[in-house]
Motif scaffolding. Structure first.
Motif, PDB file in Angstrom:
ATOM      1  N   ALA A 172       0.781  -1.202   0.229  1.00  0.00           N
ATOM      2  CA  ALA A 172       0.099  -0.155  -0.025  1.00  0.00           C
ATOM      3  C   ALA A 172       0.824   1.227   0.007  1.00  0.00           C
ATOM      4  N   GLU A 173       2.021   1.074   0.670  1.00  0.00           N
ATOM      5  CA  GLU A 173       2.899   2.336   0.863  1.00  0.00           C
ATOM      6  C   GLU A 173       3.466   2.401  -0.450  1.00  0.00           C
ATOM      7  N   LEU A 174       3.875   1.510  -1.180  1.00  0.00           N
ATOM      8  CA  LEU A 174       4.674   1.572  -2.500  1.00  0.00           C
ATOM      9  C   LEU A 174       3.732   2.343  -3.568  1.00  0.00           C
ATOM     10  N   TRP A 175       2.550   2.150  -3.558  1.00  0.00           N
ATOM     11  CA  TRP A 175       1.702   2.381  -4.468  1.00  0.00           C
ATOM     12  C   TRP A 175       1.718   4.050  -4.687  1.00  0.00           C
ATOM     13  N   LYS A 176       1.755   4.692  -3.275  1.00  0.00           N
ATOM     14  CA  LYS A 176       1.687   6.121  -3.067  1.00  0.00           C
ATOM     15  C   LYS A 176       3.010   6.660  -3.874  1.00  0.00           C
ATOM     16  N   ASP A 177       4.264   6.119  -3.539  1.00  0.00           N
ATOM     17  CA  ASP A 177       5.760   6.262  -3.897  1.00  0.00           C
ATOM     18  C   ASP A 177       5.901   5.809  -5.429  1.00  0.00           C
ATOM     19  N   ALA A 178       5.264   5.047  -5.816  1.00  0.00           N
ATOM     20  CA  ALA A 178       5.594   4.312  -7.227  1.00  0.00           C
ATOM     21  C   ALA A 178       4.630   3.898  -8.150  1.00  0.00           C
ATOM     22  N   GLY A 179       3.476   4.046  -7.675  1.00  0.00           N
ATOM     23  CA  GLY A 179       2.347   3.602  -8.449  1.00  0.00           C
ATOM     24  C   GLY A 179       2.372   2.093  -8.552  1.00  0.00           C
ATOM     25  N   ASP A 180       2.030   1.426  -9.827  1.00  0.00           N
ATOM     26  CA  ASP A 180       2.286   0.069 -10.054  1.00  0.00           C
ATOM     27  C   ASP A 180       3.882  -0.410 -10.528  1.00  0.00           C
ATOM     28  N   ALA A 181       4.712   0.587 -10.276  1.00  0.00           N
ATOM     29  CA  ALA A 181       5.908   0.191 -10.985  1.00  0.00           C
ATOM     30  C   ALA A 181       6.584  -0.935  -9.989  1.00  0.00           C
ATOM     31  N   ILE A 182       6.186  -0.872  -8.669  1.00  0.00           N
ATOM     32  CA  ILE A 182       7.041  -1.929  -7.869  1.00  0.00           C
ATOM     33  C   ILE A 182       6.019  -2.743  -7.344  1.00  0.00           C
ATOM     34  N   THR A 183       6.128  -4.294  -7.565  1.00  0.00           N
ATOM     35  CA  THR A 183       4.885  -5.246  -7.139  1.00  0.00           C
ATOM     36  C   THR A 183       5.597  -5.917  -5.902  1.00  0.00           C
ATOM     37  N   VAL A 184       4.622  -6.159  -5.416  1.00  0.00           N
ATOM     38  CA  VAL A 184       4.620  -7.127  -4.089  1.00  0.00           C
ATOM     39  C   VAL A 184       3.855  -8.479  -4.213  1.00  0.00           C
ATOM     40  N   LYS A 233       4.965 -13.674 -13.293  1.00  0.00           N
ATOM     41  CA  LYS A 233       4.675 -13.003 -14.604  1.00  0.00           C
ATOM     42  C   LYS A 233       3.581 -12.192 -14.637  1.00  0.00           C
ATOM     43  N   LYS A 234       2.570 -12.844 -13.874  1.00  0.00           N
ATOM     44  CA  LYS A 234       1.232 -12.077 -14.041  1.00  0.00           C
ATOM     45  C   LYS A 234       1.189 -11.118 -12.721  1.00  0.00           C
ATOM     46  N   LYS A 235       1.998 -10.666 -12.016  1.00  0.00           N
ATOM     47  CA  LYS A 235       2.010  -9.832 -10.868  1.00  0.00           C
ATOM     48  C   LYS A 235       1.159  -9.968  -9.980  1.00  0.00           C
ATOM     49  N   LYS A 236       1.012 -11.158  -9.516  1.00  0.00           N
ATOM     50  CA  LYS A 236      -0.418 -11.420  -8.548  1.00  0.00           C
ATOM     51  C   LYS A 236       0.068 -10.714  -7.122  1.00  0.00           C
ATOM     52  N   ASN A 237      -0.892 -10.349  -6.623  1.00  0.00           N
ATOM     53  CA  ASN A 237      -0.621  -9.943  -5.096  1.00  0.00           C
ATOM     54  C   ASN A 237      -0.442 -11.132  -4.231  1.00  0.00           C
ATOM     55  N   GLU A 238      -1.119 -12.184  -4.290  1.00  0.00           N
ATOM     56  CA  GLU A 238      -0.918 -13.423  -3.368  1.00  0.00           C
ATOM     57  C   GLU A 238      -1.556 -14.449  -4.112  1.00  0.00           C
ATOM     58  N   VAL A 239      -0.998 -15.643  -3.789  1.00  0.00           N
ATOM     59  CA  VAL A 239      -1.385 -16.922  -4.629  1.00  0.00           C
ATOM     60  C   VAL A 239      -1.179 -18.089  -3.537  1.00  0.00           C
ATOM     61  N   TYR A 240      -1.823 -19.287  -3.502  1.00  0.00           N
ATOM     62  CA  TYR A 240      -1.777 -20.408  -2.591  1.00  0.00           C
ATOM     63  C   TYR A 240      -1.650 -21.337  -3.468  1.00  0.00           C
ATOM     64  N   ILE A 241      -0.510 -22.329  -3.063  1.00  0.00           N
ATOM     65  CA  ILE A 241       0.094 -23.296  -4.234  1.00  0.00           C
ATOM     66  C   ILE A 241       0.118 -24.573  -3.197  1.00  0.00           C
ATOM     67  N   GLY A 242      -0.658 -25.553  -3.559  1.00  0.00           N
ATOM     68  CA  GLY A 242      -0.500 -26.869  -2.951  1.00  0.00           C
ATOM     69  C   GLY A 242      -1.732 -27.510  -3.158  1.00  0.00           C
TER      70      GLY A 242
END
Length: 269
Positions: A172-184, A233-242
């Motif tokens: 949330a903080e990075l969106w204010k500083d960099a928009g969508d340029a940095i993905t988490v 690759k899809k720049k997902k915010n969160e994924v569950y794998i299993g």
């Protein structure tokens, strides 16, 4: 969709398990790799097992996540290898197999030091680099136990929950500083067939020394690595794998009382 060819990817915990499998998968994608873990000889082995065409673009950078005061120098060294870093994969960590009542506080501290403080130290160190370039991707391997706690993993679950709190806030903080340029991106594996439980700490800090049934029957590490690459690759915010255990995330959210009764009886080892 992001292409990984020629992207500089720094992977911690790359000497075994998910990190090792991810190194091989990234090498096939044509990424330029920086592999980190404590054991230099194991990193050399992983590099040697990458496809031959990729080995010139695979560099090793040993580090110890518990030595946070050294991680700034490690970050500077990582940036110098290729001139920049595109993606940091916080994958290094340790697991736990002991009941809370039997676990000494020093063990809880050690788990937090590796799984939480090591990851956020590297993240904070590389943030200025990402912000300066107006580009970057922070990928953190958490666990489904980062979304709900289970018996026998109190300290481990706590460290993974902490990662979600930090990186959700950071996103949330990075969106204010960099928009969508940095993905988490948060990666939440369930049971994956890796040797992580062999070194899992018990109540007194000694290693478990064996693979538990749930881990043994887990999904293959190379399958998990492909799912992680897809999420990156899809720049997902969160994924569950299993497997079916990942459904616990939804059950905890929508049926919390039922889930609380279920999880105390569930076989988790």
């Amino acid at each position: 969709m992001t292409k990984l060819q020629n992207k500089v990817v720094w992977i911690t915990g790359a000497s075994s398990g998910i990190g090792e499998a991810l190194a091989y998968a990234m090498a096939k994608e044509g990424a330029r790799l920086i592999l980190s873990a404590r054991r230099k000889e194991e990193l050399e082995r992983v590099k040697g097992n990458c496809i031959a065409a990729a080995q010139a673009n695979v560099h090793i950078l040993p580090l110890d996540l518990t030595q946070t005061e050294t991680l700034r120098l490690s970050t500077e060294a990582a940036i110098q290898i290729f001139g920049h870093v595109d993606i940091l994969v916080n994958n290094g960590g340790i697991s736990q197999r002991s009941f809370a009542k039997d676990t000494v506080l020093d063990v809880d501290r050690r788990i937090m030091e590796v799984n939480y403080f090591g990851a956020i130290a590297l993240t904070k160190n590389i943030l200025s680099h990402f912000l300066k370039r107006k580009s970057g991707h922070l990928v953190t391997v958490s666990s489904v136990t980062g979304k709900f706690g289970t018996p026998y993993r109190s300290g481990y679950a706590a460290s993974k929950h902490a990662l979600h709190g930090f990186f959700d806030s950071l996103r949330a903080e990075l969106w204010k500083d960099a928009g969508d340029a940095i993905t988490v991106t948060m990666i939440c594996p369930g049971f994956i067939h890796t040797p992580i439980t062999l070194a899992a700490v018990t109540g007194d800090g000694s290693p478990l020394g064996k693979m538990d049934d749930a881990q043994y029957k887990g999904k293959p590490a190379d399958w998990c690595a492909e799912k992680i690459i897809s999420a990156i690759k899809k720049k997902k915010n969160e994924v569950y794998i299993g497997g079916i255990e990942t459904l616990g995330v939804k059950f905890k959210r929508f049926f919390p009382n039922w889930f609380a009764n279920y999880i105390r009886k569930a076989k988790v080892r």
